[in-house]
Design a protein around this motif. Sequence first.
Motif, mmCIF file in Angstrom:
data_model
loop_
_atom_site.group_PDB
_atom_site.id
_atom_site.type_symbol
_atom_site.label_atom_id
_atom_site.label_comp_id
_atom_site.label_asym_id
_atom_site.label_seq_id
_atom_site.Cartn_x
_atom_site.Cartn_y
_atom_site.Cartn_z
ATOM 1 N N SER A 93 -88.840 35.102 72.166
ATOM 2 C CA SER A 93 -89.883 34.186 72.650
ATOM 3 C C SER A 93 -91.187 34.415 71.907
ATOM 4 O O SER A 93 -91.893 33.455 71.552
ATOM 5 N N TRP A 94 -91.524 35.676 71.650
ATOM 6 C CA TRP A 94 -92.733 35.969 70.886
ATOM 7 C C TRP A 94 -92.628 35.397 69.477
ATOM 8 O O TRP A 94 -93.629 34.919 68.925
ATOM 9 N N MET A 146 -94.093 41.942 66.653
ATOM 10 C CA MET A 146 -93.704 40.702 65.999
ATOM 11 C C MET A 146 -94.842 40.151 65.147
ATOM 12 O O MET A 146 -94.662 39.808 63.968
ATOM 13 N N ALA A 147 -96.041 40.081 65.730
ATOM 14 C CA ALA A 147 -97.196 39.570 64.995
ATOM 15 C C ALA A 147 -97.532 40.490 63.824
ATOM 16 O O ALA A 147 -97.836 40.024 62.721
ATOM 17 N N ILE A 297 -83.719 29.591 70.006
ATOM 18 C CA ILE A 297 -84.440 30.844 70.205
ATOM 19 C C ILE A 297 -83.936 31.958 69.309
ATOM 20 O O ILE A 297 -84.687 32.861 68.938
ATOM 21 N N PHE A 298 -82.647 31.913 68.928
ATOM 22 C CA PHE A 298 -82.059 32.979 68.117
ATOM 23 C C PHE A 298 -81.272 32.341 66.979
ATOM 24 O O PHE A 298 -80.296 31.629 67.223
ATOM 25 N N ALA A 458 -87.297 39.192 60.929
ATOM 26 C CA ALA A 458 -88.103 40.284 61.502
ATOM 27 C C ALA A 458 -87.845 40.389 63.002
ATOM 28 O O ALA A 458 -87.757 41.489 63.557
ATOM 29 N N MET A 459 -87.706 39.236 63.665
ATOM 30 C CA MET A 459 -87.394 39.236 65.094
ATOM 31 C C MET A 459 -85.990 39.772 65.355
ATOM 32 O O MET A 459 -85.773 40.579 66.272
#
Length: 580
Positions: A93-94, A146-147, A297-298, A458-459
């Motif tokens: 979600s992030w 994440m950011a 989402i994925f 990265a996620m």
Amino acid sequence: MEERRMFLEEGVPNTDESTNTSIKGSGHPREDLESWRWPLILICLGLTMLIVGYDVSNVANVQTSVYEAFGHVELLPWVAVGYSTLSAATAPSWRKITAIYPLKIVFFISEFLMLIGSILAGAATNINMVIIGRVITGFGSAGAIMAGSIFVLLLTTPTEYARYMGLLGVCWAVGLVLGPIVGGAFAQNSHATWRWAMYINIPFIGLILTIAVISLPSFSADHSSTPSSKLTKIDWIGAISHFAFVILSSMVLIFSGSTWDWGFGGTIAVWVITGVLFIFYTVQQLKPLFTTREHQIFPVTLFFENRNFLLIFISTFAAGGSYGIALYYTPLFFAFTQGLSPISAAVRLLPYIGSFILSTVAAAILLPRLRIFPPFYILSGAMMLAGAGGLSTLKPNTPDGRILGLDTLVGVSVGLIWQTGNAVMSRLVSDTPGLDKSNPVEVERNEARKASLRQDTAMIHLVSQLFGVSVALSCAGCVFQNLGYNKLHDSISGLGNFSDKDIRDALAGVDSSIFRAGQDPRVTGLAIEGITMTIGRIEWIAFAGGAITLIAGLCMKWEKLDFEVQSSDSIEEIKVNNAA
């Protein structure tokens, strides 16, 4: 430079009116960033990873103090596992939020959540409040990681990305080793108490936010739509399914046997619901259902485009499990067998963490030079097998040197691949099938797609790390509470009238009549032997992780990675603004 274009595709970055520069796609990603900013950005992100690593392990030595304050031994595992579980549950979600809202704002919100969570956990008046605080902190940490990962991706070349992510991995590892030591020191201090193991985050987060305000550039993906329309782009069905599956997975593992009877209908029902939810979530993402391929989402399609994505995900998940077990159960072994204080027991982790750090740095340096990655995973799996296999034979009188040597072997094995997958997956993203490289428009769209997918990787990597830790600790807790209870009950029941609570408290490391002064030495000896044997059985989880990693490494395609800046980035001049 294509990574930055993803943020510019539908709009321009948020801007300070005084800074408006043209960035050539063929230049260095930081060529228009003031030279003083980059060191501050690294300090900001490094401190963030330090705090994240610290928060993973800071409760390892304060759980006894939390129990003494609030009771409820059955909820103690959530004090530890809740953090990594919520991070894994919310990371996808992030990722979507970072693709919609200004990256700098997302980072600020994440840090504020970590701040609020730390304050709540430290000021808790009951154990539920401690867990809620830990959960909020974990939620915020996923957004911060994440950011931060995307900032590094946007501001570095491919070669630099591998090295800087390795550096951030070292900061994480330093936080890991500080967690049990600092947390234990506060727990043993009658003036500070365990609460300061949580409060200590406050000044560091304040420093991080101060540095972030003056150093982080502002990138935004979309200025063309309203906030409400942005939210509709998120795959909410997928996000909720992912969140629920991760939470339920930990819940059923932690509570089954210790709190919920295995034969109870409700326990069986929760296991069934978890399985059904996993099937639904998998199908929903594969189709995809109730969303589009672009907004799901994925990004499961990556697993089918190149099997190495899936194999790296599985390997990192397994490594996360081995890392979590070593982190929590090595100090526990020394505490039970030698009666060491929390700090002294945590110091025994130094060889593990030191080897972890060194191998992480070595992998970050070697990967861009060797340009091949399967050997890292093959070597990691083999060393993990050897280390965990040796630890599975633990006995109360096993020499310290042997245990620390095996822990060092495990530390090297985990460090070799802990951040490696992040850099590898970002370079495995391929061009759109059938791409016409003579068409500038198609090439531009292709680079934007690749930039977006690299941020998705990265996620994926973050989820594999944190979910691996969460599942392994939940499984280990299930084994420890169930197998440990049976061994202690069978071995000492004939030597005294010990209640279920006495045995559960002994396993939790809290005050129990089994270990009180004056107790029959036979009881204490048999209890320690039973607990040691149980910890040895838990090491089989790490052993399985090593086997999985080795097999995955052997199944990987050997392909050379391209760590050079792509020339196709110089298609056109794009207006970029870096906000102060």
